[in-house]
Design a protein around this motif. Sequence first.
Motif, short mmCIF file in Angstrom:
data_model
loop_
_atom_site.label_atom_id
_atom_site.label_comp_id
_atom_site.label_asym_id
_atom_site.label_seq_id
_atom_site.Cartn_x
_atom_site.Cartn_y
_atom_site.Cartn_z
N THR A 199 0.85 -1.20 0.00
CA THR A 199 0.00 0.00 0.00
C THR A 199 0.88 1.24 0.00
O THR A 199 2.07 1.19 0.32
N ASP A 200 0.25 2.37 -0.32
CA ASP A 200 0.97 3.65 -0.25
C ASP A 200 0.92 4.18 1.19
O ASP A 200 0.38 3.52 2.09
N ALA A 245 -0.90 6.33 2.52
CA ALA A 245 -2.26 6.52 3.01
C ALA A 245 -3.00 5.20 3.23
O ALA A 245 -4.16 5.19 3.61
N GLU A 294 -3.64 2.97 0.84
CA GLU A 294 -4.35 2.56 -0.37
C GLU A 294 -3.51 1.56 -1.17
O GLU A 294 -2.29 1.71 -1.25
N PRO A 295 -4.14 0.55 -1.77
CA PRO A 295 -3.39 -0.40 -2.60
C PRO A 295 -2.65 0.31 -3.73
O PRO A 295 -3.16 1.27 -4.31
#
Length: 101
Positions: free
Chosen positions: A11-12, A14, A16-17
């Motif tokens: 993920t990043d 944040a 998020e994938p």
Amino acid sequence: MHLVQILLPATDAAGEPLAPELYASVRDELVQRFGGITFYRSAPAQGLWLSEGSVEEDAMVTAEVMVSEIDADWWTRYRAGLEKLFDQDEIVIRALPIRRL
């Protein structure tokens, strides 16, 4: 013979994938250079470490290639490129001696 493992973020920052294209670029480059790759993406691993007194956590995927020789200069450059591509302070790449059975 060596097994080279590349620990990539799932993920990043944040949570998020990451875009599948990022992993596809890793896959394509390593297949072209080494003739094959194994990706462990379906169940991301959990990485934990201490940072300034608190526990940090990452979800990660692992890419593996088998190589006969380690070209440390190439791997150093490749790691730096992955750190930029995945926007990471550090990507871990490790090599383990193995014996094919």
